[in-house]
Scaffold this active site. Sequence first.
Site, short mmCIF file in Angstrom:
data_model
loop_
_atom_site.label_atom_id
_atom_site.label_comp_id
_atom_site.label_asym_id
_atom_site.label_seq_id
_atom_site.Cartn_x
_atom_site.Cartn_y
_atom_site.Cartn_z
CG ASP A 123 -1.81 -1.20 1.30
OD1 ASP A 123 -1.54 -2.18 0.59
OD2 ASP A 123 -2.76 -1.19 2.09
CD GLU A 142 -0.76 -6.05 8.94
OE1 GLU A 142 -1.12 -5.60 10.05
OE2 GLU A 142 -1.18 -5.59 7.86
C1 9WN Z 1 -5.82 -2.88 1.66
C2 9WN Z 1 -4.86 -7.76 4.00
C3 9WN Z 1 -4.19 -6.64 3.24
C4 9WN Z 1 -2.94 -7.13 2.47
C5 9WN Z 1 -2.14 -5.98 1.90
C6 9WN Z 1 -1.84 -5.01 3.02
C7 9WN Z 1 -3.12 -4.51 3.68
C8 9WN Z 1 -5.25 -3.38 2.98
C9 9WN Z 1 -5.40 -2.29 4.04
O1 9WN Z 1 -3.85 -5.63 4.18
O2 9WN Z 1 -3.88 -3.77 2.74
O3 9WN Z 1 -5.83 -3.91 0.73
O4 9WN Z 1 -6.53 -2.03 4.46
O5 9WN Z 1 -4.39 -1.70 4.43
O6 9WN Z 1 -1.07 -3.94 2.58
O7 9WN Z 1 -0.97 -6.46 1.30
O8 9WN Z 1 -3.35 -7.98 1.43
O9 9WN Z 1 -3.93 -8.41 4.81
#
Ligand code: 9WN
Length: 445
Positions: A176, A415
């Site tokens: 992100d 995470e």
């Molecule tokens: C937006 C779910 C996801 C991962 C991504 C990570 C984070 C989401 C957020 O979480 O992104 O998709 O709300 O920040 O960056 O890699 O798939 O774990």
Amino acid sequence: MPVPSLPAELAALRETAVSVLRGNDLGDITRPSPTLYPHQWLWDSCFIAIGLRHLDPQRAAAEILSLLRGQWPSGMIPHVIFAETTDFYHAGPQRWRCDRVTTTAGGAQSTGVTQPPMIAEAAVRVGEMMTDSARAAFYRQLYPGLLRFHQWLYTERDPDDDGLVSLVHSWESGMDNTPTWMEITRPAAPLAVRALRRINGDDALDALRRDSKEVPPDERLTSGDLFTLYRIVRELRGAHYDFREIRRTIVPLVQDVAFNAILIRANEHLTAIAAEIGEVIPAGLRRSMRRSREAIGQLVVDGVYYSRDFRTRTLLRHETIAGLLPLYAGVVPEDRVDGMVKTLTSPRYCARFGVASVPLDDPAFLPRCYWQGPVWVNMNWLIADGLERYGRLDAADDLRRNTVDVIAASGAMYEYYSPLDGSGAGSNRFSWTAALLLDLLATAR
Ligand code: 9WN
């Protein structure tokens, strides 16, 4: 499945991982985290399946097949398929309103963008744990939808036949707030964000956000950046999630090097899946697959791979972990491999706990902030896989051992981890960390 014999400490860690996956299990999908991410994410489910295969291959296969329920008639598989839950997620269905433009195969609500195409990799890993007949049945169920997804990626996202697909939002990259994406995205910041920032930095905006209640805001992207990402979603919604229309908006379009590397590897797996069940990949897709392998070579300068701006075709000269994924794709010429291994094991990437997502000498580096520095278990896993296929077994083993060590030292399934001191950050019940730990423990040499 027989549990491998492990030292007591690792056996306990394995139990923690299993309980995190059980706690996040919603039936035949697994949420990435109980509070932060209560829905199904595309690449998360793939990494999760790679771990679940050691517990229950059929359940792992169901995790992958369930992604097809979110498939759009166009072939796109969305980055989030919303679960039937009232749990809060900051970018939920109301932000996307995709039900106004399409339906999904299973009727679920979804986002209007995709995520790295890890499905074929996960399917092959799960298939390895099945009998021949169960695997063939699984592949037959998956293949038509998976084929359409790969075809969509090229027809929709490579309209100029570059061999590289373009992404329309940093959420599609999965990384992100990686500096590459933030730099090209920030000019699209809403006016109000720019004004408030001038008056009071990001503090004034912090009160308005709702994604950072579980983890401290400094472990997430800044409020200004988050509101900019929401603005891009509004633009995409206005363009009906159609690339031809999106091209005419201010949305940044990036030929993301990590996404394309993952696609190249996925193409190989898709080809193997097709061969196993006697299917023939259509000629058009075969040609695109070949072009991708050649085109990714256009992204390298002095041994470093970068993403590229689709509109201007200029390289986005920000060095990040994304540039190491061509190793996973297997597209790095042999005479460049050792140079890349040297880079990723150098103090710049701080090899002690695996690979930092941004080099330590980058002004944007922040050790505990999301994709701006922390070590991510899925990145370590992908890079180690590439190193192994290049025959760099020691480097692959070291990286895998360091990954297990950093999780073990934290005692929880974080995470992401600080590359400086190994401290965990973000969610502490994060599914892909748990799943990939199971895989690392089961496959350790
Ligand atoms: C937006 C779910 C996801 C991962 C991504 C990570 C984070 C989401 C957020 O979480 O992104 O998709 O709300 O920040 O960056 O890699 O798939 O774990």
